[in-house]
Each structure stands twice: as structure tokens, then as C-alpha cells.
Design a protein around this motif. Structure first.
Motif, PDB file in Angstrom:
ATOM      1  N   THR A  74       1.089  -1.201   0.109  1.00  0.00           N
ATOM      2  CA  THR A  74      -0.160   0.004  -0.055  1.00  0.00           C
ATOM      3  C   THR A  74       0.995   1.228   0.061  1.00  0.00           C
ATOM      4  O   THR A  74       0.575   2.115  -0.615  1.00  0.00           O
ATOM      5  N   TYR A  75       2.113   1.052   0.651  1.00  0.00           N
ATOM      6  CA  TYR A  75       2.823   2.228   0.729  1.00  0.00           C
ATOM      7  C   TYR A  75       3.620   2.601  -0.534  1.00  0.00           C
ATOM      8  O   TYR A  75       3.447   3.525  -1.090  1.00  0.00           O
ATOM      9  N   MET A  76       4.027   1.318  -1.288  1.00  0.00           N
ATOM     10  CA  MET A  76       4.611   1.491  -2.503  1.00  0.00           C
ATOM     11  C   MET A  76       3.481   1.994  -3.657  1.00  0.00           C
ATOM     12  O   MET A  76       4.041   2.860  -4.484  1.00  0.00           O
ATOM     13  N   LEU A  77       2.335   1.453  -3.420  1.00  0.00           N
ATOM     14  CA  LEU A  77       1.216   2.051  -4.453  1.00  0.00           C
ATOM     15  C   LEU A  77       1.022   3.718  -4.205  1.00  0.00           C
ATOM     16  O   LEU A  77       0.802   4.408  -5.230  1.00  0.00           O
ATOM     17  N   GLY A  78       0.900   4.062  -2.962  1.00  0.00           N
ATOM     18  CA  GLY A  78       0.428   5.251  -2.513  1.00  0.00           C
ATOM     19  C   GLY A  78       1.684   6.255  -3.036  1.00  0.00           C
ATOM     20  O   GLY A  78       1.152   7.437  -3.809  1.00  0.00           O
ATOM     21  N   TYR A  79       2.739   6.070  -3.023  1.00  0.00           N
ATOM     22  CA  TYR A  79       3.843   6.642  -3.242  1.00  0.00           C
ATOM     23  C   TYR A  79       3.909   6.860  -4.911  1.00  0.00           C
ATOM     24  O   TYR A  79       4.156   7.957  -5.580  1.00  0.00           O
ATOM     25  N   SER A  80       3.802   5.768  -5.605  1.00  0.00           N
ATOM     26  CA  SER A  80       3.718   5.559  -6.923  1.00  0.00           C
ATOM     27  C   SER A  80       2.466   6.461  -7.575  1.00  0.00           C
ATOM     28  O   SER A  80       2.878   7.001  -8.636  1.00  0.00           O
ATOM     29  N   GLN A  81       1.402   6.423  -6.881  1.00  0.00           N
ATOM     30  CA  GLN A  81       0.512   7.329  -7.369  1.00  0.00           C
ATOM     31  C   GLN A  81       0.869   8.883  -7.255  1.00  0.00           C
ATOM     32  O   GLN A  81       0.395   9.731  -8.251  1.00  0.00           O
ATOM     33  N   TRP A 110       3.438  11.661   3.422  1.00  0.00           N
ATOM     34  CA  TRP A 110       3.031  11.539   2.272  1.00  0.00           C
ATOM     35  C   TRP A 110       1.716  11.889   1.742  1.00  0.00           C
ATOM     36  O   TRP A 110       1.257  12.440   0.771  1.00  0.00           O
ATOM     37  N   ARG A 111       0.651  11.473   2.556  1.00  0.00           N
ATOM     38  CA  ARG A 111      -0.726  11.993   2.517  1.00  0.00           C
ATOM     39  C   ARG A 111      -0.661  13.367   2.636  1.00  0.00           C
ATOM     40  O   ARG A 111      -1.713  14.153   1.883  1.00  0.00           O
ATOM     41  N   ASP A 140      -2.565  18.933   9.287  1.00  0.00           N
ATOM     42  CA  ASP A 140      -2.977  18.071  10.451  1.00  0.00           C
ATOM     43  C   ASP A 140      -2.080  16.766  10.377  1.00  0.00           C
ATOM     44  O   ASP A 140      -1.536  16.100  11.117  1.00  0.00           O
ATOM     45  N   ASP A 141      -1.753  16.370   9.057  1.00  0.00           N
ATOM     46  CA  ASP A 141      -0.995  15.041   8.707  1.00  0.00           C
ATOM     47  C   ASP A 141       0.370  15.442   9.090  1.00  0.00           C
ATOM     48  O   ASP A 141       1.022  14.568   9.596  1.00  0.00           O
ATOM     49  N   PHE A 142       0.983  16.597   8.776  1.00  0.00           N
ATOM     50  CA  PHE A 142       2.289  16.813   8.905  1.00  0.00           C
ATOM     51  C   PHE A 142       2.595  16.923  10.504  1.00  0.00           C
ATOM     52  O   PHE A 142       3.527  16.600  11.124  1.00  0.00           O
ATOM     53  N   SER A 143       1.507  17.724  11.258  1.00  0.00           N
ATOM     54  CA  SER A 143       1.577  17.707  12.552  1.00  0.00           C
ATOM     55  C   SER A 143       1.635  16.354  13.263  1.00  0.00           C
ATOM     56  O   SER A 143       2.475  16.186  14.267  1.00  0.00           O
TER      57      SER A 143
END
Length: 222
Positions: A74-81, A110-111, A140-143
Motif C-alpha cells: 500500500t505504501y509503494m502504491l501510494g507513493y507511485s500514485q 506523504w498523505r 494536520d497530517d504533517f503535525s
């Protein structure tokens, strides 16, 4: 193979270390073992090879075919997207990853990047209120990433830039979300984050210039 948490910031370094066959371990706050089923999946092997070759479109095509993907896939997919500018899909992928692994600070990062990029794209279909919410979600994600891994300065820098983008939106009096006082506070948070990074590396002239710009934006609020 164990990957130290700070290596996740540079995915290019991480993918060079991916194991095509075998169990791959990666950080979710603490290093955790991934399912061995992925190593024998032909689509995972294709996706892994495509990432190492820099062919992210092929990686997405392969990894999307994996049924019941583990957190690594899922991580690999998200980054590739993200690399294919499929930001909504990337947000969904990293959200799924966080459902499985809620302490994965890299997934939050990354999100956050996907949300920030989507919010500021000139050709997106988001209205100003939606853009504001998207930017706040990015912040919020970065926090959350900072809370889980406070030593990674890149998280502060990314949050600082997201604050800047939100401040620009809030400080433009022609927008539906115009709020001068709120914009001033948001700009100051941007300055604080960027200054935090600059304090740790005084040679970052790019950050010094960015801080000056944000101070000008704040001073020009009407």
C-alpha cells in the motif's frame, strides 16, 4: 531487511533497498515485519521492479492488481500514485495504510504532501472552502508526523509551506474563506516552522528567502 525510520523521507533511497524476494521490514514508528505473501506475488515483484526503474505508471498498474495488499504494498502504491500525479488515489492509499498502521509517520507525511499539492493545483475542481479544508488536512497530517517523529526537519518544512499556502488563501479578500486575522496567525505559524528548520541549518538560503516572502505576505494583509 530493516530500514531506519529516517530513510523513509527519501523514498528513492528506500526503493533501492527493497528486496524482490523475501520478507521486507519497514518502519511504522517501530520496525514491523510485513507479510511474506507479498514476496511471492507476481504483481508485487513487477511493481517493485518498476519503482526501481523509475516507471511509476507501470508500478501503479501492477500494484493496483494486488488483492489484500499489506502495508508495504500500500505504501509503494501510494507513493507511485503521487509520482503519477494521482493525488486523490494516493490520499486514499495512505488513508488505508494508516487504518492498518496508525503510527506510520511516513504515511502521514506523504498523505500530507498529496493533500497540499492537490489543494494548490490551478486545475483542480475544488472550491475555496474545499481547498481550505484540504490544506488544513495537510497541516494536520504533517503535525501528526511531527508528533510521531519530531526529529525529522523535513516535516516542519512541509508543514510550514502548507501553512503558507493556507495563509495565502485566507488572506485573499476575494475568496470565500477570507479572514485577515486568521491569515496573520497562519502566516506566523509558517514563519515559525520554517525558522525552526533554518535554525538547524543556517546555510539554507532558500528557507531564509521563503521566510522573508511570508513576512511580506503577512505585512501586506488588508
Amino acid at each position: 531487511m530493516n530500514i531506519r525510520s529516517n530513510q523513509f523521507m527519501n523514498f528513492g533511497k528506500m526503493v533501492k533497498r527493497l528486496v524482490v524476494i523475501g520478507v521486507f521490514l519497514f518502519s511504522v514508528g517501530t520496525v514491523a515485519a510485513q507479510s511474506q505473501s507479498s514476496s511471492s506475488n507476481p504483481y508485487v515483484r513487477l511493481g517493485n521492479k518498476a519503482i526501481m526503474d523509475g516507471d511509476f505508471k507501470a508500478a501503479v498498474n501492477a500494484l493496483e492488481k494486488v488483492k489484500n495488499p499489506d502495508t508495504l504494498v500500500t505504501y509503494m502504491l501510494g507513493y507511485s500514485q503521487i509520482r503519477c500525479a494521482e493525488y486523490n488515489k494516493a490520499i486514499n492509499s495512505f488513508t488505508k495504510l494508516l487504518d492498518q498502521s496508525p503510527n506510520n509517520f511516513s504515511a502521514y507525511y506523504w498523505r500530507g504532501k498529496a493533500r497540499n499539492t492537490l489543494a494548490v493545483q490551478g486545475d483542480n475542481k475544488l472550491n475555496e472552502t474545499e481547498r481550505s479544508k484540504m490544506l488544513q488536512g495537510s497541516i494536520d497530517d504533517f503535525s501528526q508526523a511531527i508528533q510521531l517523529n519530531p526529529d525529522d526537519l523535513s516535516y516542519y518544512q512541509s508543514r510550514g509551506m502548507a501553512y503558507r499556502d493556507l495563509g495565502i488563501l485566507q488572506g485573499t479578500n476575494s475568496t470565500a474563506v477570507y479572514d485577515k486575522e486568521q491569515a496573520a496567525e497562519t502566516y506566523q505559524k509558517s514563519i515559525d516552522d520554517l525558522q525552526h528548520v533554518l535554525n538547524a541549518n543556517a546555510k539554507r538560503e532558500d528557507l531564509a528567502k521563503e521566510i522573508k516572502k511570508v513576512k511580506i505576505y503577512k505585512g501586506n494583509l488588508k
